[in-house]
Write an enzyme that holds these catalytic residues in place. Structure first.
Site, PDB file in Angstrom:
ATOM      1  N   HIS A 270     -57.513  -5.172  16.729  1.00 57.58           N
ATOM      2  CA  HIS A 270     -58.558  -5.775  15.829  1.00 57.58           C
ATOM      3  C   HIS A 270     -58.003  -7.135  15.502  1.00 57.58           C
ATOM      4  CE1 HIS A 270     -61.419  -6.539  12.518  1.00 57.58           C
ATOM      5  NE2 HIS A 270     -60.865  -5.900  11.536  1.00 57.58           N
ATOM      6  N   HIS A 312     -65.940  -6.843  23.606  1.00 59.65           N
ATOM      7  CA  HIS A 312     -66.049  -6.912  21.921  1.00 59.65           C
ATOM      8  C   HIS A 312     -67.250  -5.618  21.709  1.00 59.65           C
ATOM      9  CE1 HIS A 312     -67.208  -7.535  17.714  1.00 59.65           C
ATOM     10  NE2 HIS A 312     -66.221  -8.293  17.901  1.00 59.65           N
ATOM     11  N   ASP A 369     -60.849 -14.288  19.879  1.00 65.97           N
ATOM     12  CA  ASP A 369     -59.561 -14.100  19.845  1.00 65.97           C
ATOM     13  C   ASP A 369     -58.754 -14.763  21.289  1.00 65.97           C
ATOM     14  OD1 ASP A 369     -59.004 -12.592  17.466  1.00 65.97           O
ATOM     15  OD2 ASP A 369     -59.758 -10.904  18.969  1.00 65.97           O
TER      16      ASP A 369
END
Length: 434
Positions: A270, A312, A369
């Site tokens: 996460h 994702h 990210d």
């Protein structure tokens, strides 16, 4: 606006003669869902959905994600529009209060954030009890829960009447706590916030101001921090947001619920993914792996290597946040002429992977990210603090969901069911026969 029944689905069960009619509901964006909230009561059956990938746990007006089309909106505003035209304080206001502030409302909110930015003197001493190398997320989660002890009146606050006072304290202090933890890790004195500085300017100043050299707040870094925090501000019912809402459903106060969100965000699957991306790129650089080597390792089923920053749970196309983060990353890293070889690896890896059928067929595109860590790194933020930066951004979204849950008309405590696969009934044998 909300959800309404439009149709019925027919469910045929093996032990029932007559089919079961289940309501179908439609949301404001045209999405359809089968309403099973009364399924067990009426049929004795439950649904089985590991990871809740097909389960809607609530109705919400805060965030909209369309993974197939790469859309992300906060309260109806596209993420691209918000990043381009707002700062983080305005977006925090939007998420928590439902509408963008006008100039007067924004000033009042910014003033409240500054007013609540100081950390209680006794709380400052907590930092000295932690090891210098303690992970910032451990400290952040603990300090968030500790706020309940210093501000117990939170339990009695009516969100309708005192929401500004309650939440601005947390939004402001979480930034101060994070900066103080950085100073503690460095073995340096704390720097208190200043009323002269904006939200993001204050954070950078509390982090990097020094008595031994003149520190100038970089306007580009202020812009980058604002945009990165906006990108992270909410993302529907993800793991940490679900944790916040679940804890809220027990009647726990805001600080305890946020502490649960922080703990959930910590995981490398996460919020910890941005740290994992940098560590992956550093490993590739140190071992002189080519992009071909990285891609081959990612495809090798027998390899322990994990390609971080790609794919994702929701997005099956390019993460809209990743496009913004990439542009911002290149802008920040191009300033000053200092070259970062990790950016070269990241850019080539993205180009190659997004043209490779293996990744395309699996919907593995760069996510938010993949580039944010490189930007934080250039700003001087250490790798183990990347997830804490994510947390500062996500905090307004968590608070918005906590408040929304408090008004939920169902008001039920979260209590998922399970499919039991353990042994059937057994008798306990005497101790001498075991």
């Amino acid at each position: 606006m909300g959800i309404e029944h439009r149709d019925f689905a027919t469910l045929i069960l093996p032990d029932r003669k007559d089919p079961v009619q289940i309501p179908v509901i439609e949301d404001t964006m045209g999405g359809r869902a089968i309403d099973i909230h009364a399924l067990r009561k009426e049929t004795g059956y439950i649904t089985y959905d590991p990871g809740f990938v097909n389960t809607g746990s609530c109705d919400s007006s805060i965030c909209y994600v369309n993974g197939e089309e790469g859309i992300l909106r906060y309260r109806g505003y596209d993420i691209e529009d918000l990043v381009e035209n707002c700062d983080f304080v305005e977006v925090a206001y939007l998420l928590i209060k439902g509408e963008l502030p006008d100039a007067k409302e924004r000033k009042r909110y910014a003033d409240l954030l500054n007013k609540e930015s100081l950390l209680h003197y006794d709380m400052q001493s907590f930092f000295r009890g932690y090891p210098f190398d303690a992970h910032p997320m451990a400290v952040l989660a603990a300090m968030s829960a500790s706020l309940s002890a210093f501000y117990p009146e939170m339990d009695d606050i009516d969100p309708e009447l005192s929401v500004d006072f309650a939440v601005t304290r947390l939004v402001s202090k979480i930034r101060t706590i994070t900066a103080f933890q950085y100073r503690h890790m460095k073995g340096e004195d704390f720097v208190n916030p200043s009323y002269k500085l904006s939200y993001c300017e204050n954070f950078l100043n509390m982090m990097f101001k020094s008595p031994v050299f003149e520190y100038q707040i970089n306007p580009l870094h202020v812009k980058a921090l604002n945009q990165l925090l906006i990108l992270h501000a909410d993302h529907e019912q993800n793991c940490s947001t679900t944790a916040v809402r679940l804890i809220a459903s027990s009647g726990a106060n805001l600080y305890a619920s946020i502490s649960a969100g922080l703990a959930a965000l910590w995981g490398f699957k996460h919020g910890g993914a941005n740290q994992a991306v940098i560590e992956m790129l550093e490993e590739a650089y140190e071992n002189q792996w080519s992009v071909d080597d990285i891609i081959a390792k990612a495809k090798d089923k027998n390899s322990t290597f994990r390609l971080m920053g790609f794919g994702h749970r929701v997005y099956k196309t390019f993460d809209p946040r990743a496009k913004i983060a990439k542009k911002l990353c290149k802008e920040v890293l191009s300033e000053g002429g200092e070259h970062d070889p990790l950016l070269d690896i990241a850019l080539e890896l993205e180009e190659r992977a997004t043209q490779d059928p293996y990744f395309i067929e699996r919907g593995l595109y760069p996510n938010v990210d993949f580039y944010t860590g490189l930007t934080f790194r250039r700003m001087g933020i250490p790798t183990n603090m990347f997830t804490a930066m994510f947390a500062i951004g996500r905090l307004p979204g968590w608070i918005a969901h906590w408040l929304e849950w408090k008004k939920d008309p169902f008001g039920k405590i979260g209590r998922p069911r399970q499919v039991y696969v353990g042994p059937t009934q057994r008798k306990v044998p005497p101790l001498n026969e075991r």
